[in-house]
Design a protein around this motif. Sequence first.
Motif, PDB file in Angstrom:
ATOM      1  N   LEU A 102       0.837  -1.192   0.000  1.00 49.33           N
ATOM      2  CA  LEU A 102       0.000   0.000   0.000  1.00 49.33           C
ATOM      3  C   LEU A 102       0.878   1.251   0.000  1.00 49.33           C
ATOM      4  CD1 LEU A 102      -2.560  -1.050   2.782  1.00 49.33           C
ATOM      5  CD2 LEU A 102      -2.739  -1.428   0.306  1.00 49.33           C
ATOM      6  N   PRO A 103       0.566   2.252  -0.826  1.00 49.64           N
ATOM      7  CA  PRO A 103       1.384   3.480  -0.831  1.00 49.64           C
ATOM      8  C   PRO A 103       1.259   4.273   0.469  1.00 49.64           C
ATOM      9  CG  PRO A 103      -0.562   3.747  -2.204  1.00 49.64           C
ATOM     10  CD  PRO A 103      -0.511   2.291  -1.833  1.00 49.64           C
ATOM     11  N   ALA A 104       0.127   4.108   1.182  1.00 45.87           N
ATOM     12  CA  ALA A 104      -0.120   4.792   2.455  1.00 45.87           C
ATOM     13  C   ALA A 104      -1.390   4.180   3.029  1.00 45.87           C
ATOM     14  CB  ALA A 104      -0.276   6.294   2.250  1.00 45.87           C
ATOM     15  N   LEU A 105      -1.733   4.568   4.246  1.00 51.05           N
ATOM     16  CA  LEU A 105      -2.981   4.101   4.847  1.00 51.05           C
ATOM     17  C   LEU A 105      -3.499   5.181   5.793  1.00 51.05           C
ATOM     18  CD1 LEU A 105      -5.003   1.772   4.962  1.00 51.05           C
ATOM     19  CD2 LEU A 105      -3.777   0.907   6.971  1.00 51.05           C
ATOM     20  N   HIS A 106      -4.734   5.649   5.532  1.00 56.73           N
ATOM     21  CA  HIS A 106      -5.328   6.733   6.311  1.00 56.73           C
ATOM     22  C   HIS A 106      -6.679   6.272   6.864  1.00 56.73           C
ATOM     23  CE1 HIS A 106      -2.247   9.110   4.340  1.00 56.73           C
ATOM     24  NE2 HIS A 106      -2.747   8.749   3.165  1.00 56.73           N
ATOM     25  N   GLU A 107      -6.952   6.633   8.095  1.00 53.26           N
ATOM     26  CA  GLU A 107      -8.205   6.272   8.759  1.00 53.26           C
ATOM     27  C   GLU A 107      -9.097   7.499   8.880  1.00 53.26           C
ATOM     28  OE1 GLU A 107      -9.876   4.710  13.119  1.00 53.26           O
ATOM     29  OE2 GLU A 107      -7.721   4.990  12.789  1.00 53.26           O
ATOM     30  N   PHE A 108     -10.311   7.409   8.321  1.00 55.87           N
ATOM     31  CA  PHE A 108     -11.303   8.473   8.432  1.00 55.87           C
ATOM     32  C   PHE A 108     -12.520   7.913   9.167  1.00 55.87           C
ATOM     33  CE2 PHE A 108      -8.695  10.077   5.030  1.00 55.87           C
ATOM     34  CZ  PHE A 108      -8.712  11.451   5.212  1.00 55.87           C
ATOM     35  N   ASP A 109     -12.861   8.535  10.291  1.00 53.86           N
ATOM     36  CA  ASP A 109     -13.933   8.044  11.152  1.00 53.86           C
ATOM     37  C   ASP A 109     -15.043   9.092  11.233  1.00 53.86           C
ATOM     38  OD1 ASP A 109     -14.787   5.970  13.236  1.00 53.86           O
ATOM     39  OD2 ASP A 109     -14.895   7.827  14.387  1.00 53.86           O
ATOM     40  N   ARG A 110     -16.295   8.651  11.091  1.00 54.37           N
ATOM     41  CA  ARG A 110     -17.428   9.576  11.158  1.00 54.37           C
ATOM     42  C   ARG A 110     -17.725   9.943  12.613  1.00 54.37           C
ATOM     43  NH1 ARG A 110     -22.637   7.909   8.881  1.00 54.37           N
ATOM     44  NH2 ARG A 110     -22.984  10.123   8.504  1.00 54.37           N
ATOM     45  N   THR A 111     -17.770  11.207  12.892  1.00 54.96           N
ATOM     46  CA  THR A 111     -18.043  11.714  14.236  1.00 54.96           C
ATOM     47  C   THR A 111     -19.507  11.505  14.597  1.00 54.96           C
ATOM     48  OG1 THR A 111     -16.298  13.383  14.074  1.00 54.96           O
ATOM     49  CG2 THR A 111     -18.055  13.785  15.674  1.00 54.96           C
ATOM     50  N   LEU A 112     -19.753  10.841  15.730  1.00 53.47           N
ATOM     51  CA  LEU A 112     -21.115  10.635  16.247  1.00 53.47           C
ATOM     52  C   LEU A 112     -22.068  10.256  15.103  1.00 53.47           C
ATOM     53  CD1 LEU A 112     -22.344  10.871  19.122  1.00 53.47           C
ATOM     54  CD2 LEU A 112     -23.257  13.074  18.438  1.00 53.47           C
ATOM     55  N   ALA A 113     -21.681   9.242  14.347  1.00 50.02           N
ATOM     56  CA  ALA A 113     -22.372   8.921  13.097  1.00 50.02           C
ATOM     57  C   ALA A 113     -23.854   8.612  13.289  1.00 50.02           C
ATOM     58  CB  ALA A 113     -21.676   7.736  12.426  1.00 50.02           C
ATOM     59  N   TYR A 114     -24.195   7.785  14.284  1.00 53.55           N
ATOM     60  CA  TYR A 114     -25.595   7.388  14.431  1.00 53.55           C
ATOM     61  C   TYR A 114     -26.492   8.591  14.720  1.00 53.55           C
ATOM     62  CZ  TYR A 114     -24.245   2.448  14.539  1.00 53.55           C
ATOM     63  OH  TYR A 114     -23.778   1.200  14.218  1.00 53.55           O
ATOM     64  N   GLY A 115     -25.918   9.624  15.347  1.00 58.50           N
ATOM     65  CA  GLY A 115     -26.707  10.815  15.628  1.00 58.50           C
ATOM     66  C   GLY A 115     -27.173  11.539  14.376  1.00 58.50           C
ATOM     67  N   LYS A 116     -26.577  11.238  13.235  1.00 58.58           N
ATOM     68  CA  LYS A 116     -26.960  11.869  11.969  1.00 58.58           C
ATOM     69  C   LYS A 116     -28.179  11.202  11.353  1.00 58.58           C
ATOM     70  CE  LYS A 116     -25.983  14.746   8.547  1.00 58.58           C
ATOM     71  NZ  LYS A 116     -26.029  16.206   8.723  1.00 58.58           N
ATOM     72  N   HIS A 117     -28.562  10.027  11.856  1.00 59.56           N
ATOM     73  CA  HIS A 117     -29.571   9.228  11.163  1.00 59.56           C
ATOM     74  C   HIS A 117     -30.803   8.943  12.028  1.00 59.56           C
ATOM     75  CE1 HIS A 117     -26.511   8.713   8.122  1.00 59.56           C
ATOM     76  NE2 HIS A 117     -25.681   8.287   9.054  1.00 59.56           N
ATOM     77  N   THR A 118     -31.128   9.872  12.910  1.00 62.69           N
ATOM     78  CA  THR A 118     -32.273   9.670  13.802  1.00 62.69           C
ATOM     79  C   THR A 118     -33.401  10.663  13.544  1.00 62.69           C
ATOM     80  OG1 THR A 118     -31.148  11.066  15.433  1.00 62.69           O
ATOM     81  CG2 THR A 118     -30.863   8.690  15.664  1.00 62.69           C
ATOM     82  N   TRP A 119     -33.324  11.373  12.435  1.00 62.10           N
ATOM     83  CA  TRP A 119     -34.309  12.433  12.190  1.00 62.10           C
ATOM     84  C   TRP A 119     -35.665  11.874  11.780  1.00 62.10           C
ATOM     85  CZ3 TRP A 119     -36.488  13.593   7.273  1.00 62.10           C
ATOM     86  CH2 TRP A 119     -36.001  12.800   6.230  1.00 62.10           C
ATOM     87  N   ALA A 120     -35.727  10.662  11.214  1.00 63.98           N
ATOM     88  CA  ALA A 120     -37.005  10.047  10.830  1.00 63.98           C
ATOM     89  C   ALA A 120     -36.899   8.543  10.990  1.00 63.98           C
ATOM     90  CB  ALA A 120     -37.368  10.402   9.395  1.00 63.98           C
ATOM     91  N   SER A 121     -37.966   7.934  11.510  1.00 62.59           N
ATOM     92  CA  SER A 121     -37.999   6.489  11.725  1.00 62.59           C
ATOM     93  C   SER A 121     -39.400   5.975  11.433  1.00 62.59           C
ATOM     94  CB  SER A 121     -37.615   6.137  13.171  1.00 62.59           C
ATOM     95  OG  SER A 121     -36.340   6.642  13.508  1.00 62.59           O
ATOM     96  N   GLY A 122     -39.490   4.678  11.190  1.00 59.99           N
ATOM     97  CA  GLY A 122     -40.787   4.072  10.941  1.00 59.99           C
ATOM     98  C   GLY A 122     -41.563   3.870  12.225  1.00 59.99           C
ATOM     99  N   VAL A 123     -42.844   4.159  12.202  1.00 58.82           N
ATOM    100  CA  VAL A 123     -43.681   4.013  13.391  1.00 58.82           C
ATOM    101  C   VAL A 123     -44.938   3.234  13.041  1.00 58.82           C
ATOM    102  CG1 VAL A 123     -42.869   6.019  14.691  1.00 58.82           C
ATOM    103  CG2 VAL A 123     -44.580   6.333  12.921  1.00 58.82           C
ATOM    104  N   GLY A 124     -45.456   2.526  14.052  1.00 62.97           N
ATOM    105  CA  GLY A 124     -46.670   1.754  13.863  1.00 62.97           C
ATOM    106  C   GLY A 124     -46.433   0.442  13.147  1.00 62.97           C
ATOM    107  N   ALA A 125     -47.523  -0.197  12.755  1.00 61.89           N
ATOM    108  CA  ALA A 125     -47.431  -1.451  12.012  1.00 61.89           C
ATOM    109  C   ALA A 125     -47.035  -1.148  10.574  1.00 61.89           C
ATOM    110  CB  ALA A 125     -48.764  -2.188  12.045  1.00 61.89           C
ATOM    111  N   PRO A 126     -46.082  -1.891  10.008  1.00 59.17           N
ATOM    112  CA  PRO A 126     -45.680  -1.618   8.629  1.00 59.17           C
ATOM    113  C   PRO A 126     -46.704  -2.120   7.622  1.00 59.17           C
ATOM    114  CG  PRO A 126     -44.526  -3.540   9.452  1.00 59.17           C
ATOM    115  CD  PRO A 126     -45.327  -3.010  10.606  1.00 59.17           C
ATOM    116  N   GLN A 127     -46.647  -1.544   6.454  1.00 58.95           N
ATOM    117  CA  GLN A 127     -47.440  -2.016   5.325  1.00 58.95           C
ATOM    118  C   GLN A 127     -46.629  -3.060   4.578  1.00 58.95           C
ATOM    119  OE1 GLN A 127     -48.175   1.009   2.402  1.00 58.95           O
ATOM    120  NE2 GLN A 127     -48.914  -0.422   0.844  1.00 58.95           N
ATOM    121  N   ARG A 128     -47.266  -4.146   4.177  1.00 57.19           N
ATOM    122  CA  ARG A 128     -46.569  -5.136   3.371  1.00 57.19           C
ATOM    123  C   ARG A 128     -46.584  -4.700   1.910  1.00 57.19           C
ATOM    124  NH1 ARG A 128     -47.458 -11.742   2.852  1.00 57.19           N
ATOM    125  NH2 ARG A 128     -45.511 -12.091   1.680  1.00 57.19           N
ATOM    126  N   VAL A 129     -45.418  -4.780   1.271  1.00 56.07           N
ATOM    127  CA  VAL A 129     -45.301  -4.425  -0.141  1.00 56.07           C
ATOM    128  C   VAL A 129     -44.753  -5.635  -0.883  1.00 56.07           C
ATOM    129  CG1 VAL A 129     -44.330  -2.828  -1.819  1.00 56.07           C
ATOM    130  CG2 VAL A 129     -44.835  -2.022   0.495  1.00 56.07           C
TER     131      VAL A 129
END
Length: 728
Positions: free
Chosen positions: A408-435
């Motif tokens: 490998l010419p180099a190796l760099h680590e990039f880590d997402r800061t508080l990643a899960y906190g970015k994905h809580t703005w909308a979630s499924g609620v109630g019984a789901p619909q079957r598709v």
Amino acid sequence: MDAKEFTNGLAELRGVRDQIKKAEKELTKLQANRDQRIKALGVYPKAKPDRLAPAAGVSVKDIVALVPQLAPTSQEEEGPDVKPSTAEPQAPVEPTGASAPAMSPIAAQPATESLPSTGDTEAATPNEQPVITVAAAQAEPAEQATPATDPATPADASATRELPSIPEGAAGDRWFTVARNLVSTRPDYSQQPRPTVFLDATTGDLIHRDQRVRLDLGQASAHEILTAVFAHVPDSIERIYVTAGDPWHRDADRYPYLKDAVRAWLDAPMPNGWKVESRRGNDRLAGHFVPDRHGGTPVGRWERGDQHVEIRSVSEWFDPEGADVATVRHALTLLWQALKTDWPDVVLMGSPSQTGRDLWARTIPTKAGARWADGYPVMSDEIRQLLHATSGQGRTELITPPRVPEQLPALHEFDRTLAYGKHTWASGVGAPQRVTAQTFASWSEKEKANALFAPSHWQVKVTIPDDWNHVGILPSAVEGDRAWTYPHQAGRTFTTWAGGAEVNLALRNPITPWKIEILDGLLWESGTPLKEWSEKLKTAWSRLSAAAAHAGTDDLRKAYKLASRGARSILLYGIGGFAQRPTTTSGSVPIGSESEIPRDAKVTSISDDTVAWERTKMSRNPNAHPEWASGVWSAARAALLSTRAKSADGQTVHVGALHLPPGSVVAFRTDAIYTTVMPDWPYNGEPGDYLLKGTTPHSVTAPTVESEFYTLQSLGRSLLQEQQHDLI
């Protein structure tokens, strides 16, 4: 025998231990191969378990467990997940489904596009209308070197693990309900704090309130710790946090597996009236907890008359990184103070997961007339089991030569800061619909696209483009420790389950769209059950992080830094706490008493006089919402490949593994990418931003096993710290 001979003997014994582990690993592979062959032979119409069993060297019960259709039809119960049939088993038919819509690729979005104020990465907000193209759009790939590939390499070295499907017709439709009389409601009581002390098991330093003493812990057995601690603190103390030392690992060299050493430490004799805690009021968390995975921390719980105490590690909250026991105590005090701003009655419970669920429950709406003011309903047992079986968590993958260069010419680590906190703005609620595939096919292109932007979970047939030369996008289930892999081979077709965020990305990725056929799916109403909770936690994390940057002393800076990590853990493990594992019970009845078999059980074996059964169920947990955990994990895995960030001038920049050159990604670790190139990705300290966490700017040999990878990871982090120190 002298000391030298004894030391040499220990070294030889460890060598034998390592050989045993290697043989056990090889045995596991052979057993997986055997099980796959059994499943393949089991589809033969005239296959019988009593013929397969001796050939495989296993019992009839094992055969029926692997190939349930070989159990006698007369013994099958008409449970909600069983479709009785008198027809002989047939060879599986290659599934066909409804084609997913063509969608505008990510790379085709205008460079000046602004980020939604509360939107998720790459996912449309509920009011945003996705752009639909008439034909499949294909982004023009950049001119980059293609890594060497070996067409003879098998699709996956692990055996494919078969994932469950939803039964056809009415039997499957009955799954799409909510559990009766089971809802998540706001608690009408306050948590009571447990008096706590902090112990460094290496030095013996004990902190009780503002008092500090040095204890003699002897060999640091559980009994010695309790005896030493309660010689200096009142019997009212209910929790001992170990800040350093890991005493439960002290005899690790004597056992083949670490969990065996932990179990022995917890189960050692306890004189002076101590015994394992059985139950305390309504607290179901009585008794010891031994983690299944390496690196997990145990919890020991004991009682003596009316006295109760637990010993647990503070590393459940954060890695102390050698901090003094007083600094660790101060960190949890700072965390409590930061949370108290938004939760006046906050109590730090034993773990961040427990604390997270309790704090979340205190954000459930109660205002009359508000949506979900009566509580969030819990889905049916069948849907929760399905999500548990078909939803992975973080992506862990090591990419080895020839997919990456041997040097490998180099190796760099990039880590997402508080990643899960970015994905809580909308979630499924109630019984789901079957598709179903038929339902999906009947929709317009706009309706299909809207469904793939909504909270959803899909069973799909995937075909990778013939010219694909990058990392995989969608997960595929495999046997063994990895559980999930990410197929990348051009032209490969496979069937899997994936969240809407990942299916969406496969269709819109910046290189070329994948072919997706919808076989079945779950589609939820979009709600915001996690938004208020996560926003408050992110605010606490932000305040603590800022305070760490401006602290006046090293000890205070460390305390604020650890406290911010504690806030992160509440969010991270709180989300994981919504996922729920099923429990499996088994039993047997005499021949002729089959009516006593539970209706939701399956027959596993039949002998001359008994019928054995097995049942997998979900407990009645009012806060069980695997749909929320599954949705966050799916969105985070998708963002690991492609998401958006805001540059210093306010412009949108696309970041993630698919925006790196082919052959440059060496590994994924949950929220981190390890790559041979140094991308110019903006970092603003916001949740979801990629932070450079390690760098090895010179040539290194590509890792081929986990130990080599972690060695390079440690090297890169050390080198980056040295660079940052030199700049001060």
